[in-house]
Design an enzyme around this catalytic site. Structure first.
Site, PDB file in Angstrom:
ATOM      1  CB  THR A  21      -1.052  -0.491   1.322  1.00  0.00           C
ATOM      2  OG1 THR A  21      -1.634  -1.412   1.121  1.00  0.00           O
ATOM      3  CG2 THR A  21      -1.578   1.055   1.699  1.00  0.00           C
ATOM      4  CB  VAL A  61     -13.089  -4.501  -1.493  1.00  0.00           C
ATOM      5  CG1 VAL A  61     -12.567  -3.104  -1.358  1.00  0.00           C
ATOM      6  CG2 VAL A  61     -13.047  -4.802  -2.969  1.00  0.00           C
ATOM      7  N   GLY A  62     -10.748  -4.471   0.808  1.00  0.00           N
ATOM      8  CA  GLY A  62      -9.964  -3.581   1.647  1.00  0.00           C
ATOM      9  C   GLY A  62     -10.429  -2.286   2.561  1.00  0.00           C
ATOM     10  N   GLY A  84      -2.215  -1.482   6.568  1.00  0.00           N
ATOM     11  CA  GLY A  84      -1.804  -2.400   7.763  1.00  0.00           C
ATOM     12  C   GLY A  84      -2.243  -3.247   7.581  1.00  0.00           C
TER      13      GLY A  84
END
Lengths: 133, 166
Positions: A1, A30-31, A53
């Site tokens: 990320t 999907v985060g 994270g």
């Protein structure tokens, strides 16, 4: 990320985050990243946040908005970040990190994982780090 | 009020051999964003260009260099938010786009929606004139190795631990 936050000469704050997600994730997973308040938030009244994270943990505590909530209560970006990351660790065993600014240009790069590559530029001065402390 | 740009390159564990390059990448991105601010650009321009620079850097898990899903494919997510208006735009599970952050900004600027996902996001990208890129161009040898290693339950090294961070 990867992510970024900024304050411009007009005092506007912004946040941006982008990710490939989690290694070997399920198709369609999907985060936190595209979720407002989780994978980023910006409000000229309080500041802007971009996190990284454990995505599911970040979503469960709405990490970005939580940090700005603490800043709304008078905490500095650093204090607010540490409080929110501690909350995430204690409540959902989540690790991660954040970059944060407030509208005055006070900034923080904080994380409770082992590493987070970060950099900041202000008044022509470059700051950067990778490890805790 | 002091203009500032702060960037991160992810919280996953970085192998020693990639540490210096990862640090260099975030420094370059922060400098790029700051240059935009100092030339009178907006905070939005600064964060989008800083993030796009890191998406184009294969060292990071975004854009080119993204980790692979269990099928060995790239699915990416991105978000932008403007603190002045609370305008925001996002894309999720998007494929075959080099810079998802540009697409997220277009969702914010050109639609009344906050988030577009999957094939719909891809069709929107096409409508906005964003070129389709081959999926292979987003996949690095390093990402493929981590994906293969992670299919092996015996493997438990640093590269796999990194992947647990989204």
């Amino acid at each position: 990320t990867v992510g970024a936050v900024a304050v411009d000469m007009q005092g506007n704050v912004t946040a941006a985050t982008s990710t490939g997600g989690m290694l070997n994730k399920m198709e369609g997973r999907v985060g936190d990243t595209p979720c407002v308040g989780c994978g980023g938030y910006a409000d000229n009244q309080f500041g802007a946040v971009s996190p990284t994270g454990h995505g599911e943990a970040i979503m469960k505590v709405t990490l970005s908005r939580l940090i700005l909530f603490y800043m709304e209560q008078g905490k500095s970006p650093e204090e607010a970040s540490d409080m929110a990351l501690t909350f995430m660790l204690e409540r959902v065993s989540g690790l991660g990190g954040v970059v944060v600014v407030n509208p005055k240009g006070t900034w923080a790069a904080r994380f409770n994982s082992k590493q987070m590559a970060w950099a900041a530029v202000q008044q022509e001065k470059l700051h950067h780090g990778l490890y805790q402390e | 009020m002091l203009p500032v740009v702060v960037v991160h390159g992810g919280a996953g564990q970085i192998p020693n051999e990639r540490a210096e390059a990862s640090c260099a990448g975030v420094r370059e991105a922060a400098r790029k964003g700051y240059e935009i601010l100092m030339s009178g650009g907006s905070a939005m321009d600064a964060v989008v260009e800083a993030v796009a620079m890191m998406e184009n850097n294969p060292l990071y898990n975004a854009g080119r260099g993204s980790v692979l899903n269990w099928k060995g494919e790239v699915e990416m997510d991105a978000l932008v938010m403007d603190g002045c208006t609370l305008a925001c735009g996002a894309v999720s599970a998007v494929r075959r786009v080099a810079n998802p952050i540009y697409l997220a900004r277009l969702v914010m600027d050109k639609t009344s929606h906050v988030c577009l996902t999957g094939e719909g996001a891809f069709k929107f990208a096409r409508a906005m004139g964003i070129p389709e890129v081959p999926e292979e161009s987003l996949i690095t040898e390093y990402a493929r190795k981590r994906w293969k290693d992670n299919l092996n339950p015996e493997a438990d090294h640093v590269q796999n631990q990194m992947g647990k961070m989204g």
